[in-house]
Design a protein around this motif. Sequence first.
Motif, PDB file in Angstrom:
ATOM      1  N   LYS A 105       0.828  -1.208   0.000  1.00 52.37           N
ATOM      2  CA  LYS A 105       0.000   0.000   0.000  1.00 52.37           C
ATOM      3  C   LYS A 105       0.867   1.266   0.000  1.00 52.37           C
ATOM      4  CE  LYS A 105      -4.054  -2.119   2.103  1.00 52.37           C
ATOM      5  NZ  LYS A 105      -3.708  -3.416   1.638  1.00 52.37           N
ATOM      6  N   SER A 106       1.927   1.247   0.796  1.00 50.78           N
ATOM      7  CA  SER A 106       2.835   2.398   0.833  1.00 50.78           C
ATOM      8  C   SER A 106       3.537   2.576  -0.505  1.00 50.78           C
ATOM      9  CB  SER A 106       3.867   2.223   1.940  1.00 50.78           C
ATOM     10  OG  SER A 106       3.259   2.292   3.204  1.00 50.78           O
ATOM     11  N   LYS A 107       3.934   1.469  -1.116  1.00 56.32           N
ATOM     12  CA  LYS A 107       4.613   1.551  -2.409  1.00 56.32           C
ATOM     13  C   LYS A 107       3.664   2.043  -3.500  1.00 56.32           C
ATOM     14  CE  LYS A 107       8.509  -1.456  -1.691  1.00 56.32           C
ATOM     15  NZ  LYS A 107       9.471  -2.326  -2.308  1.00 56.32           N
ATOM     16  N   SER A 108       2.408   1.637  -3.425  1.00 53.15           N
ATOM     17  CA  SER A 108       1.419   2.105  -4.396  1.00 53.15           C
ATOM     18  C   SER A 108       1.234   3.616  -4.282  1.00 53.15           C
ATOM     19  CB  SER A 108       0.084   1.395  -4.165  1.00 53.15           C
ATOM     20  OG  SER A 108      -0.916   1.902  -5.001  1.00 53.15           O
ATOM     21  N   ALA A 109       1.105   4.101  -3.062  1.00 55.42           N
ATOM     22  CA  ALA A 109       0.942   5.543  -2.834  1.00 55.42           C
ATOM     23  C   ALA A 109       2.194   6.305  -3.274  1.00 55.42           C
ATOM     24  CB  ALA A 109       0.649   5.807  -1.361  1.00 55.42           C
ATOM     25  N   ALA A 110       3.368   5.746  -2.955  1.00 53.46           N
ATOM     26  CA  ALA A 110       4.621   6.402  -3.333  1.00 53.46           C
ATOM     27  C   ALA A 110       4.776   6.453  -4.851  1.00 53.46           C
ATOM     28  CB  ALA A 110       5.800   5.669  -2.705  1.00 53.46           C
ATOM     29  N   LYS A 149      -8.458   6.162  -7.871  1.00 61.51           N
ATOM     30  CA  LYS A 149      -9.219   5.781  -6.687  1.00 61.51           C
ATOM     31  C   LYS A 149      -8.506   4.654  -5.935  1.00 61.51           C
ATOM     32  CE  LYS A 149     -13.924   4.790  -5.221  1.00 61.51           C
ATOM     33  NZ  LYS A 149     -15.314   4.621  -5.639  1.00 61.51           N
ATOM     34  N   LYS A 150      -7.943   3.709  -6.672  1.00 60.30           N
ATOM     35  CA  LYS A 150      -7.234   2.580  -6.069  1.00 60.30           C
ATOM     36  C   LYS A 150      -5.996   3.060  -5.309  1.00 60.30           C
ATOM     37  CE  LYS A 150      -5.260  -1.914  -7.306  1.00 60.30           C
ATOM     38  NZ  LYS A 150      -4.985  -2.846  -8.398  1.00 60.30           N
ATOM     39  N   ALA A 151      -5.215   3.956  -5.915  1.00 60.62           N
ATOM     40  CA  ALA A 151      -4.018   4.491  -5.263  1.00 60.62           C
ATOM     41  C   ALA A 151      -4.395   5.361  -4.060  1.00 60.62           C
ATOM     42  CB  ALA A 151      -3.177   5.284  -6.247  1.00 60.62           C
ATOM     43  N   ALA A 152      -5.502   6.088  -4.158  1.00 61.46           N
ATOM     44  CA  ALA A 152      -5.955   6.927  -3.046  1.00 61.46           C
ATOM     45  C   ALA A 152      -6.366   6.059  -1.860  1.00 61.46           C
ATOM     46  CB  ALA A 152      -7.115   7.814  -3.489  1.00 61.46           C
ATOM     47  N   THR A 153      -7.019   4.939  -2.127  1.00 58.69           N
ATOM     48  CA  THR A 153      -7.404   4.014  -1.062  1.00 58.69           C
ATOM     49  C   THR A 153      -6.163   3.437  -0.394  1.00 58.69           C
ATOM     50  OG1 THR A 153      -9.462   3.454  -2.191  1.00 58.69           O
ATOM     51  CG2 THR A 153      -8.668   1.888  -0.551  1.00 58.69           C
ATOM     52  N   ALA A 154      -5.165   3.059  -1.197  1.00 60.98           N
ATOM     53  CA  ALA A 154      -3.909   2.540  -0.656  1.00 60.98           C
ATOM     54  C   ALA A 154      -3.205   3.597   0.184  1.00 60.98           C
ATOM     55  CB  ALA A 154      -3.004   2.062  -1.784  1.00 60.98           C
ATOM     56  N   ALA A 155      -3.208   4.840  -0.286  1.00 58.82           N
ATOM     57  CA  ALA A 155      -2.569   5.939   0.445  1.00 58.82           C
ATOM     58  C   ALA A 155      -3.272   6.173   1.782  1.00 58.82           C
ATOM     59  CB  ALA A 155      -2.592   7.212  -0.389  1.00 58.82           C
ATOM     60  N   SER A 156      -4.583   6.123   1.774  1.00 60.67           N
ATOM     61  CA  SER A 156      -5.356   6.313   2.995  1.00 60.67           C
ATOM     62  C   SER A 156      -5.030   5.225   4.012  1.00 60.67           C
ATOM     63  CB  SER A 156      -6.848   6.307   2.666  1.00 60.67           C
ATOM     64  OG  SER A 156      -7.610   6.415   3.833  1.00 60.67           O
ATOM     65  N   ALA A 175       2.341   9.297   0.740  1.00 60.78           N
ATOM     66  CA  ALA A 175       0.912   8.963   0.717  1.00 60.78           C
ATOM     67  C   ALA A 175       0.056  10.221   0.817  1.00 60.78           C
ATOM     68  CB  ALA A 175       0.582   8.000   1.856  1.00 60.78           C
ATOM     69  N   ALA A 176       0.460  11.147   1.664  1.00 63.60           N
ATOM     70  CA  ALA A 176      -0.294  12.402   1.805  1.00 63.60           C
ATOM     71  C   ALA A 176      -0.266  13.204   0.506  1.00 63.60           C
ATOM     72  CB  ALA A 176       0.280  13.225   2.949  1.00 63.60           C
ATOM     73  N   SER A 177       0.876  13.200  -0.154  1.00 63.98           N
ATOM     74  CA  SER A 177       0.986  13.904  -1.438  1.00 63.98           C
ATOM     75  C   SER A 177       0.065  13.276  -2.471  1.00 63.98           C
ATOM     76  CB  SER A 177       2.434  13.874  -1.932  1.00 63.98           C
ATOM     77  OG  SER A 177       2.535  14.508  -3.182  1.00 63.98           O
ATOM     78  N   ALA A 178       0.038  11.946  -2.499  1.00 60.03           N
ATOM     79  CA  ALA A 178      -0.846  11.251  -3.445  1.00 60.03           C
ATOM     80  C   ALA A 178      -2.309  11.595  -3.173  1.00 60.03           C
ATOM     81  CB  ALA A 178      -0.628   9.746  -3.370  1.00 60.03           C
TER      82      ALA A 178
END
Length: 88
Positions: free
Chosen positions: A29-34, A50-57, A73-76
């Motif tokens: 999840k962290s890698k997806s957001a990054a 939406k998928k990356a935003a969910t992972a970032a959250s 993640a916050a940036s994403a």
Amino acid sequence: MAKKNSKVTSKSVAKKASKTLSSGSTGKKSKSAAGSALSQTGAPKKQTSKKAATAASKALSDGRTSKASKSAAASALAQTPSKKKGKR
């Protein structure tokens, strides 16, 4: 309809996202957001999916997430399409 935003990932956050991606101990999840944040460096027309935003959250709410990963993640999340508010 979602409104586009023109935010981009800063250089300092891009470095943190890169560090997150290269770490062997970082979760999916962290890698997806990054990855999402890094892909939006200098690209104002790109938006977080939406998928990356969910992972970032989820990465932000996980107590094991590093500061660098949380920053990415916050940036994403900041680069998700704005929701248009309807009249009530």
